[in-house]
Design a protein around this motif. Structure first.
Motif, PDB file in Angstrom:
ATOM      1  N   ALA A   5       0.837  -1.205   0.000  1.00  4.69           N
ATOM      2  CA  ALA A   5       0.000   0.000   0.000  1.00  4.69           C
ATOM      3  C   ALA A   5       0.866   1.248   0.000  1.00  4.69           C
ATOM      4  N   LEU A   6       1.976   1.225   0.699  1.00  2.31           N
ATOM      5  CA  LEU A   6       2.863   2.382   0.746  1.00  2.31           C
ATOM      6  C   LEU A   6       3.532   2.623  -0.597  1.00  2.31           C
ATOM      7  N   LYS A   7       3.749   1.571  -1.373  1.00  5.18           N
ATOM      8  CA  LYS A   7       4.394   1.721  -2.661  1.00  5.18           C
ATOM      9  C   LYS A   7       3.443   2.187  -3.757  1.00  5.18           C
ATOM     10  N   SER A   8       2.144   2.114  -3.509  1.00  9.30           N
ATOM     11  CA  SER A   8       1.189   2.566  -4.533  1.00  9.30           C
ATOM     12  C   SER A   8       1.248   4.079  -4.667  1.00  9.30           C
ATOM     13  N   LYS A   9       0.815   4.592  -5.807  1.00 13.88           N
ATOM     14  CA  LYS A   9       0.921   6.027  -6.099  1.00 13.88           C
ATOM     15  C   LYS A   9       0.125   6.882  -5.118  1.00 13.88           C
ATOM     16  N   GLY A  10      -1.058   6.460  -4.734  1.00 12.08           N
ATOM     17  CA  GLY A  10      -1.944   7.269  -3.906  1.00 12.08           C
ATOM     18  C   GLY A  10      -1.516   7.407  -2.465  1.00 12.08           C
ATOM     19  N   SER A  11      -0.730   6.508  -1.950  1.00 10.69           N
ATOM     20  CA  SER A  11      -0.392   6.563  -0.529  1.00 10.69           C
ATOM     21  C   SER A  11       1.117   6.640  -0.309  1.00 10.69           C
ATOM     22  N   ARG A  12       1.793   7.382  -1.105  1.00  5.27           N
ATOM     23  CA  ARG A  12       3.230   7.552  -0.995  1.00  5.27           C
ATOM     24  C   ARG A  12       3.542   8.410   0.233  1.00  5.27           C
ATOM     25  N   ARG A  13       4.557   8.015   0.985  1.00 13.85           N
ATOM     26  CA  ARG A  13       4.952   8.809   2.152  1.00 13.85           C
ATOM     27  C   ARG A  13       5.644  10.091   1.695  1.00 13.85           C
ATOM     28  N   VAL A  14       5.436  11.130   2.478  1.00 10.31           N
ATOM     29  CA  VAL A  14       6.057  12.425   2.187  1.00 10.31           C
ATOM     30  C   VAL A  14       7.310  12.539   3.049  1.00 10.31           C
ATOM     31  N   ASP A  15       8.444  12.773   2.412  1.00 12.52           N
ATOM     32  CA  ASP A  15       9.687  12.872   3.177  1.00 12.52           C
ATOM     33  C   ASP A  15       9.850  14.280   3.749  1.00 12.52           C
ATOM     34  N   ALA A  16      10.883  14.457   4.537  1.00 10.68           N
ATOM     35  CA  ALA A  16      11.114  15.721   5.240  1.00 10.68           C
ATOM     36  C   ALA A  16      11.303  16.888   4.270  1.00 10.68           C
ATOM     37  N   GLN A  17      11.985  16.645   3.181  1.00  8.44           N
ATOM     38  CA  GLN A  17      12.220  17.715   2.204  1.00  8.44           C
ATOM     39  C   GLN A  17      10.905  18.182   1.571  1.00  8.44           C
ATOM     40  N   GLU A  18      10.030  17.238   1.243  1.00  7.55           N
ATOM     41  CA  GLU A  18       8.734  17.601   0.659  1.00  7.55           C
ATOM     42  C   GLU A  18       7.847  18.319   1.674  1.00  7.55           C
ATOM     43  N   ARG A  19       7.918  17.874   2.948  1.00 10.40           N
ATOM     44  CA  ARG A  19       7.143  18.564   3.994  1.00 10.40           C
ATOM     45  C   ARG A  19       7.624  20.000   4.160  1.00 10.40           C
ATOM     46  N   ALA A  20       8.935  20.198   4.114  1.00 15.23           N
ATOM     47  CA  ALA A  20       9.497  21.546   4.244  1.00 15.23           C
ATOM     48  C   ALA A  20       9.064  22.410   3.068  1.00 15.23           C
ATOM     49  N   GLU A  21       9.090  21.836   1.860  1.00 17.32           N
ATOM     50  CA  GLU A  21       8.664  22.605   0.686  1.00 17.32           C
ATOM     51  C   GLU A  21       7.179  22.929   0.768  1.00 17.32           C
ATOM     52  N   LEU A  22       6.380  21.982   1.224  1.00 16.20           N
ATOM     53  CA  LEU A  22       4.944  22.215   1.372  1.00 16.20           C
ATOM     54  C   LEU A  22       4.678  23.335   2.380  1.00 16.20           C
ATOM     55  N   ALA A  23       5.395  23.335   3.482  1.00 13.93           N
ATOM     56  CA  ALA A  23       5.244  24.388   4.491  1.00 13.93           C
ATOM     57  C   ALA A  23       5.655  25.745   3.911  1.00 13.93           C
ATOM     58  N   ARG A  24       6.766  25.749   3.150  1.00 17.94           N
ATOM     59  CA  ARG A  24       7.220  26.997   2.527  1.00 17.94           C
ATOM     60  C   ARG A  24       6.188  27.517   1.537  1.00 17.94           C
ATOM     61  N   LEU A  25       5.628  26.632   0.733  1.00 17.12           N
ATOM     62  CA  LEU A  25       4.633  27.041  -0.265  1.00 17.12           C
ATOM     63  C   LEU A  25       3.345  27.541   0.387  1.00 17.12           C
ATOM     64  N   ARG A  26       2.954  26.894   1.483  1.00 17.37           N
ATOM     65  CA  ARG A  26       1.760  27.363   2.209  1.00 17.37           C
ATOM     66  C   ARG A  26       1.991  28.759   2.788  1.00 17.37           C
ATOM     67  N   ALA A  27       3.166  28.979   3.350  1.00 17.54           N
ATOM     68  CA  ALA A  27       3.487  30.302   3.908  1.00 17.54           C
ATOM     69  C   ALA A  27       3.518  31.358   2.806  1.00 17.54           C
ATOM     70  N   GLU A  28       4.123  31.007   1.679  1.00 20.89           N
ATOM     71  CA  GLU A  28       4.167  31.947   0.556  1.00 20.89           C
ATOM     72  C   GLU A  28       2.771  32.231   0.031  1.00 20.89           C
ATOM     73  N   ASN A  29       1.945  31.204  -0.047  1.00 16.84           N
ATOM     74  CA  ASN A  29       0.567  31.378  -0.505  1.00 16.84           C
ATOM     75  C   ASN A  29      -0.191  32.343   0.416  1.00 16.84           C
ATOM     76  N   GLU A  30      -0.023  32.186   1.712  1.00 15.03           N
ATOM     77  CA  GLU A  30      -0.694  33.072   2.667  1.00 15.03           C
ATOM     78  C   GLU A  30      -0.177  34.509   2.535  1.00 15.03           C
ATOM     79  N   ARG A  31       1.144  34.646   2.372  1.00 12.74           N
ATOM     80  CA  ARG A  31       1.729  35.984   2.210  1.00 12.74           C
ATOM     81  C   ARG A  31       1.182  36.659   0.952  1.00 12.74           C
ATOM     82  N   LEU A  32       1.104  35.906  -0.132  1.00  9.76           N
ATOM     83  CA  LEU A  32       0.592  36.470  -1.384  1.00  9.76           C
ATOM     84  C   LEU A  32      -0.900  36.788  -1.294  1.00  9.76           C
TER      85      LEU A  32
END
Length: 87
Positions: A5-32
């Motif tokens: 299930a973890l290897k399937s496309k829909g339930s891929r784990r998010v690594d630390a780098q992707e979480r950091a990028e997601l947080a950065r993008l959310r902050a930028e989205n709010e700022r904009l």
């Protein structure tokens, strides 16, 4: 089963780098988003200021109001009386 299930496309784990990028993008989205709200508010204020200035300009270019009758020359006063229908 869990590893499949973890290897399937829909339930891929998010690594630390992707979480950091997601947080950065959310902050930028709010700022904009806040910046857009501020720009819209400024645009509304500027529109009202332009309307106000148009009114001031229109009233200040009224020739009759520019010189009080008491300060007019005899010719200007005669013209003023004619415009007012008083002579």
């Amino acid at each position: 089963m869990v590893s499949a299930a973890l290897k399937s496309k829909g339930s891929r784990r998010v690594d630390a780098q992707e979480r950091a990028e997601l947080a950065r993008l959310r902050a930028e989205n709010e700022r904009l988003r806040k910046k857009v709200e501020q720009a819209e508010a400024i645009q509304e204020i500027m529109g009202k200021a332009i309307e106000l200035m148009d009114g001031v300009t229109a009233s200040s270019t009224d020739e009759e109001e520019s010189i009080p009758p008491a300060l007019m020359s005899a010719e200007q006063y005669q013209q003023w009386l004619q415009r007012k229908g008083l002579s």
